[in-house]
Design a protein around this motif. Structure first.
Motif, short mmCIF file in Angstrom:
data_model
loop_
_atom_site.label_atom_id
_atom_site.label_comp_id
_atom_site.label_asym_id
_atom_site.label_seq_id
_atom_site.Cartn_x
_atom_site.Cartn_y
_atom_site.Cartn_z
N GLY A 186 0.76 -1.22 0.11
CA GLY A 186 0.11 -0.13 0.08
C GLY A 186 0.92 1.32 -0.12
N GLU A 187 0.41 2.54 0.56
CA GLU A 187 1.10 3.65 0.51
C GLU A 187 1.36 3.97 1.88
N THR A 188 2.38 4.70 1.91
CA THR A 188 2.79 5.20 3.44
C THR A 188 3.76 6.38 3.17
N THR A 189 4.03 7.46 4.18
CA THR A 189 4.77 8.36 4.05
C THR A 189 6.28 8.07 4.43
N HIS A 190 7.29 8.83 4.06
CA HIS A 190 8.56 8.59 4.47
C HIS A 190 8.67 8.44 6.24
N ASP A 191 7.91 9.41 6.71
CA ASP A 191 7.93 9.46 8.29
C ASP A 191 7.33 8.28 8.89
N GLU A 192 6.10 7.71 7.89
CA GLU A 192 5.56 6.64 8.67
C GLU A 192 6.45 5.58 8.62
N ARG A 193 7.13 5.23 7.46
CA ARG A 193 8.02 4.17 6.97
C ARG A 193 9.30 4.00 8.31
N ALA A 194 9.80 5.42 8.41
CA ALA A 194 10.73 5.46 9.54
C ALA A 194 10.32 5.11 10.75
N ARG A 195 9.11 5.44 11.26
CA ARG A 195 8.56 5.09 12.55
C ARG A 195 8.33 3.62 12.44
N LEU A 196 7.81 2.98 11.39
CA LEU A 196 7.81 1.45 11.37
C LEU A 196 9.14 0.74 11.62
N SER A 197 10.09 1.37 10.78
CA SER A 197 11.34 0.78 11.10
C SER A 197 11.80 0.67 12.28
N GLU A 198 11.75 1.95 13.15
CA GLU A 198 12.29 2.16 14.49
C GLU A 198 11.31 1.07 15.41
N GLU A 199 10.17 0.65 15.04
CA GLU A 199 9.40 -0.26 15.90
C GLU A 199 9.72 -1.72 15.67
N GLY A 200 10.77 -2.05 14.45
CA GLY A 200 11.10 -3.24 13.96
C GLY A 200 9.97 -3.86 13.18
N VAL A 201 9.23 -2.95 12.43
CA VAL A 201 8.24 -3.46 11.51
C VAL A 201 9.07 -3.67 10.30
N ALA A 202 9.25 -4.51 9.41
CA ALA A 202 9.98 -4.65 8.11
C ALA A 202 8.88 -3.99 7.02
N CYS A 203 9.49 -3.12 6.26
CA CYS A 203 9.00 -2.67 5.06
C CYS A 203 9.85 -1.90 4.25
N ALA A 204 9.63 -1.83 2.93
CA ALA A 204 10.56 -1.23 2.02
C ALA A 204 9.95 -0.57 0.67
N PRO A 205 10.13 0.48 0.38
CA PRO A 205 9.58 1.13 -0.92
C PRO A 205 10.08 0.07 -2.06
N LEU A 206 9.15 0.03 -3.10
CA LEU A 206 9.32 -0.73 -4.19
C LEU A 206 9.54 -0.04 -5.43
N PRO A 207 10.68 -0.11 -6.35
CA PRO A 207 10.80 0.74 -7.35
C PRO A 207 9.73 1.20 -8.28
N ASP A 208 9.53 2.01 -8.73
CA ASP A 208 8.07 2.63 -9.54
C ASP A 208 7.66 1.50 -10.63
N ALA A 209 8.64 0.92 -11.23
CA ALA A 209 8.57 -0.19 -12.34
C ALA A 209 7.97 -1.18 -12.03
N PHE A 210 8.10 -1.62 -10.52
CA PHE A 210 7.71 -3.00 -10.46
C PHE A 210 6.28 -2.97 -9.63
N VAL A 211 5.57 -1.57 -9.20
CA VAL A 211 4.33 -1.32 -8.92
C VAL A 211 3.23 -2.07 -9.91
N PRO A 212 2.53 -2.80 -9.26
CA PRO A 212 1.37 -3.50 -10.22
C PRO A 212 0.96 -2.54 -11.01
N SER A 213 0.36 -2.92 -12.45
CA SER A 213 -0.26 -1.87 -13.35
C SER A 213 -1.54 -1.14 -12.88
N SER A 214 -1.98 -1.61 -11.88
CA SER A 214 -3.14 -0.71 -11.10
C SER A 214 -2.75 0.57 -10.61
#
Length: 148
Positions: free
Chosen positions: A115-143
């Motif tokens: 789904g979508e999230t902001t950079h700040d939300e991703r940073a907070r998730l990382s601090e909490e130990g929740v694994a997530c990473a952005p995907l290069p635009d080309a790999f985003v499903p065509s939807s």
């Protein structure tokens, strides 16, 4: 498509795909390229040997599979990744951070999400130990839905 070997300020090494070298420069300059291990946006390209195709054949990416290597064109690789995401991940839209946190904390059943999230939300998730990473635009499903 271009693949870069990257390293963050904490010497975590990883790879990422970009539609062009300009796309990497733009995303890195805006703080959108981050280490999947620690969330740092202080990321640099590593030295890599270029993949050069001669004029008689198309450039391929080689990946190991059970039974031997398989040659896949960059376009086919992108389509395979997009199909894999559509088939195996649940799209949760802007609720990504809340859903990822709930799964991590055992409040919701474990499943693969994007789904979508902001950079700040991703940073907070990382601090909490929740694994997530952005995907290069080309790999985003065509939807048009963006993966984290």
């Amino acid at each position: 498509m271009i693949r870069y070997a990257l390293v963050c300020e904490d010497d975590h090494r990883f790879e990422a795909w970009f539609s062009s070298s300009d796309a990497y420069d733009t995303q890195a300059g805006r703080g959108l390229v981050e280490c999947p291990q620690c969330g740092s946006v202080q990321v640099k390209k590593q030295v890599m040997a270029p993949a050069i195709a001669n004029s008689s054949r198309r450039e391929t990416v080689t990946g190991g599979v059970a039974g031997g290597p398989e040659s896949v064109s960059p376009d086919d690789l992108v389509r395979k990744v997009q199909a894999h995401i559509r088939a195996n991940y649940d799209y949760v839209g802007e609720r990504f951070a809340d859903e990822a946190r709930a799964i991590h904390n055992g409040e919701k059943a474990e499943r693969l999400i994007y789904g979508e999230t902001t950079h700040d939300e991703r940073a907070r998730l990382s601090e909490e130990g929740v694994a997530c990473a952005p995907l290069p635009d080309a790999f985003v499903p065509s939807s048009g839905k963006k993966t984290n």
